[in-house]
Design a protein around this motif. Structure first.
Motif, PDB file in Angstrom:
ATOM      1  N   VAL A  16       0.835  -1.201   0.000  1.00 32.59           N
ATOM      2  CA  VAL A  16       0.000   0.000   0.000  1.00 32.59           C
ATOM      3  C   VAL A  16       0.873   1.256   0.000  1.00 32.59           C
ATOM      4  O   VAL A  16       0.534   2.266  -0.630  1.00 32.59           O
ATOM      5  N   THR A  17       2.005   1.209   0.681  1.00 36.25           N
ATOM      6  CA  THR A  17       2.930   2.346   0.677  1.00 36.25           C
ATOM      7  C   THR A  17       3.478   2.590  -0.727  1.00 36.25           C
ATOM      8  O   THR A  17       3.509   3.730  -1.207  1.00 36.25           O
ATOM      9  N   ASN A  18       3.914   1.527  -1.380  1.00 36.02           N
ATOM     10  CA  ASN A  18       4.429   1.664  -2.746  1.00 36.02           C
ATOM     11  C   ASN A  18       3.360   2.176  -3.703  1.00 36.02           C
ATOM     12  O   ASN A  18       3.633   3.010  -4.580  1.00 36.02           O
ATOM     13  N   ASN A  19       2.133   1.674  -3.542  1.00 35.34           N
ATOM     14  CA  ASN A  19       1.046   2.131  -4.402  1.00 35.34           C
ATOM     15  C   ASN A  19       0.749   3.625  -4.188  1.00 35.34           C
ATOM     16  O   ASN A  19       0.442   4.341  -5.138  1.00 35.34           O
ATOM     17  N   CYS A  20       0.851   4.071  -2.945  1.00 34.00           N
ATOM     18  CA  CYS A  20       0.646   5.491  -2.658  1.00 34.00           C
ATOM     19  C   CYS A  20       1.743   6.343  -3.301  1.00 34.00           C
ATOM     20  O   CYS A  20       1.469   7.394  -3.892  1.00 34.00           O
ATOM     21  N   LEU A  21       2.982   5.892  -3.181  1.00 32.88           N
ATOM     22  CA  LEU A  21       4.101   6.633  -3.761  1.00 32.88           C
ATOM     23  C   LEU A  21       3.981   6.694  -5.279  1.00 32.88           C
ATOM     24  O   LEU A  21       4.258   7.728  -5.897  1.00 32.88           O
ATOM     25  N   ASN A  22       3.563   5.592  -5.881  1.00 30.13           N
ATOM     26  CA  ASN A  22       3.351   5.584  -7.334  1.00 30.13           C
ATOM     27  C   ASN A  22       2.235   6.559  -7.727  1.00 30.13           C
ATOM     28  O   ASN A  22       2.328   7.244  -8.752  1.00 30.13           O
ATOM     29  N   HIS A  23       1.188   6.589  -6.904  1.00 30.58           N
ATOM     30  CA  HIS A  23       0.072   7.506  -7.162  1.00 30.58           C
ATOM     31  C   HIS A  23       0.544   8.957  -7.086  1.00 30.58           C
ATOM     32  O   HIS A  23       0.197   9.778  -7.956  1.00 30.58           O
ATOM     33  N   LEU A  24       1.357   9.283  -6.086  1.00 30.06           N
ATOM     34  CA  LEU A  24       1.862  10.640  -5.937  1.00 30.06           C
ATOM     35  C   LEU A  24       2.795  11.018  -7.081  1.00 30.06           C
ATOM     36  O   LEU A  24       2.792  12.160  -7.550  1.00 30.06           O
ATOM     37  N   ASP A  25       3.600  10.060  -7.543  1.00 27.47           N
ATOM     38  CA  ASP A  25       4.460  10.298  -8.707  1.00 27.47           C
ATOM     39  C   ASP A  25       3.619  10.599  -9.942  1.00 27.47           C
ATOM     40  O   ASP A  25       3.964  11.469 -10.749  1.00 27.47           O
ATOM     41  N   MET A  26       2.529   9.861 -10.096  1.00 29.28           N
ATOM     42  CA  MET A  26       1.644  10.079 -11.234  1.00 29.28           C
ATOM     43  C   MET A  26       1.031  11.480 -11.183  1.00 29.28           C
ATOM     44  O   MET A  26       0.945  12.176 -12.198  1.00 29.28           O
ATOM     45  N   LEU A  27       0.638  11.912  -9.972  1.00 28.82           N
ATOM     46  CA  LEU A  27       0.082  13.255  -9.827  1.00 28.82           C
ATOM     47  C   LEU A  27       1.123  14.314 -10.164  1.00 28.82           C
ATOM     48  O   LEU A  27       0.812  15.334 -10.788  1.00 28.82           O
ATOM     49  N   LYS A  28       2.369  14.072  -9.766  1.00 25.24           N
ATOM     50  CA  LYS A  28       3.440  15.025 -10.070  1.00 25.24           C
ATOM     51  C   LYS A  28       3.644  15.135 -11.572  1.00 25.24           C
ATOM     52  O   LYS A  28       3.825  16.227 -12.110  1.00 25.24           O
ATOM     53  N   ARG A  29       3.604  13.995 -12.276  1.00 23.81           N
ATOM     54  CA  ARG A  29       3.768  14.023 -13.729  1.00 23.81           C
ATOM     55  C   ARG A  29       2.619  14.787 -14.385  1.00 23.81           C
ATOM     56  O   ARG A  29       2.829  15.553 -15.328  1.00 23.81           O
ATOM     57  N   LYS A  30       1.391  14.569 -13.884  1.00 24.07           N
ATOM     58  CA  LYS A  30       0.247  15.300 -14.430  1.00 24.07           C
ATOM     59  C   LYS A  30       0.419  16.806 -14.215  1.00 24.07           C
ATOM     60  O   LYS A  30       0.104  17.609 -15.096  1.00 24.07           O
ATOM     61  N   LYS A  31       0.924  17.163 -13.035  1.00 24.89           N
ATOM     62  CA  LYS A  31       1.121  18.572 -12.727  1.00 24.89           C
ATOM     63  C   LYS A  31       2.167  19.173 -13.658  1.00 24.89           C
ATOM     64  O   LYS A  31       2.011  20.291 -14.160  1.00 24.89           O
ATOM     65  N   GLU A  32       3.237  18.434 -13.912  1.00 21.54           N
ATOM     66  CA  GLU A  32       4.275  18.909 -14.817  1.00 21.54           C
ATOM     67  C   GLU A  32       3.721  19.088 -16.229  1.00 21.54           C
ATOM     68  O   GLU A  32       4.090  20.029 -16.935  1.00 21.54           O
ATOM     69  N   GLU A  33       2.830  18.187 -16.645  1.00 25.08           N
ATOM     70  CA  GLU A  33       2.255  18.261 -17.989  1.00 25.08           C
ATOM     71  C   GLU A  33       1.447  19.539 -18.171  1.00 25.08           C
ATOM     72  O   GLU A  33       1.397  20.109 -19.262  1.00 25.08           O
ATOM     73  N   ILE A  34       0.808  19.994 -17.110  1.00 23.18           N
ATOM     74  CA  ILE A  34       0.016  21.218 -17.198  1.00 23.18           C
ATOM     75  C   ILE A  34       0.920  22.411 -17.471  1.00 23.18           C
ATOM     76  O   ILE A  34       0.588  23.300 -18.254  1.00 23.18           O
ATOM     77  N   PHE A  35       2.109  22.431 -16.840  1.00 25.02           N
ATOM     78  CA  PHE A  35       3.026  23.537 -17.043  1.00 25.02           C
ATOM     79  C   PHE A  35       3.730  23.450 -18.388  1.00 25.02           C
ATOM     80  O   PHE A  35       4.181  24.443 -18.929  1.00 25.02           O
ATOM     81  N   ASN A  36       3.843  22.249 -18.943  1.00 19.20           N
ATOM     82  CA  ASN A  36       4.656  22.056 -20.132  1.00 19.20           C
ATOM     83  C   ASN A  36       3.853  21.756 -21.394  1.00 19.20           C
ATOM     84  O   ASN A  36       4.412  21.487 -22.436  1.00 19.20           O
TER      85      ASN A  36
END
Length: 209
Positions: A64-84
């Motif tokens: 569950v910890t790894n799944n949460c970290l993967n989820h947060l990484d995915m959100l970070k990538r989405k956030k970067e896509e908005i800026f780029n």
């Protein structure tokens, strides 16, 4: 030795679900996302086969910890896509149409509004939001901002060109809090009066400066 081999899968889920949900929520800070991650974790555990796991509790906590970290990484990538990329309007309309408060949509909304604040002048931002997201017609925009309809069209065109221009750095130190809350309220309640007043106030402040 296999631990808890006498415990059924349903009993295991009942036993560990509260603990796993607490771990997930503390990491992602969103109830719905935490519930989805915990469910995904249990499904993966069941697909692996409980009998093949020596320490079920340790396995589930790590998973569950790894799944949460993967989820947060995915959100970070989405956030970067908005800026780029040029998808600000798409993000704003997605929030307006879905009207959900999931963490990922909140993050994307905040990022999209920061892009508008960084790239557009207050009057351009106001015209873009009200025309492109809330579908105000030019007669209303003309009356609201005391600008001729043709000028409003020019401002919208200018805003779109600016949004399609150079990329922004990922980290933009612009507080979008008040604008974000009023945008959410306008989407949820269908009343954009306070948002319009905020946009007009930003325009007035920029003129004073």
């Amino acid at each position: 030795m296999v631990l808890f081999s006498f415990v059924s899968p349903d009993q295991t889920i009942s036993l560990y679900q509260p603990m796993l949900h607490s771990i997930a929520y503390n990491l992602v800070r969103c109830k719905e996302d935490a519930e989805d991650i915990v469910q995904e974790t249990f499904l993966k555990w069941l697909s692996v086969g409980p009998a093949h796991i020596e320490n079920i509790k340790a396995y589930l906590i790590k998973a569950v910890t790894n799944n949460c970290l993967n989820h947060l990484d995915m959100l970070k990538r989405k956030k970067e896509e908005i800026f780029n990329t040029n998808n600000v309007k798409e993000v704003l309309n997605q929030f307006k149409e879905t009207n959900l408060s999931h963490l990922d949509l909140d993050i994307m909304l905040e990022s999209a509004l920061k892009v508008l604040q960084a790239k557009l002048e207050p009057i351009e931002r106001a015209i873009f939001l009200l025309k492109e997201v809330f579908d105000f017609d030019y007669d209303v925009l003309q009356e609201t901002f005391d600008k001729k309809k043709e000028h409003c069209r020019q401002l919208l065109s200018r805003a779109k060109k600016k949004l399609q221009a150079e990329k922004l750095p990922f980290h933009i130190d612009i507080p979008a809090g008040k604008l974000t809350e009023l945008f959410k309220s306008a989407c949820r309640l269908g009343n954009s009066v306070e948002l319009v007043e905020k946009l007009k106030g930003d325009i007035a402040n920029s003129v004073e400066k």
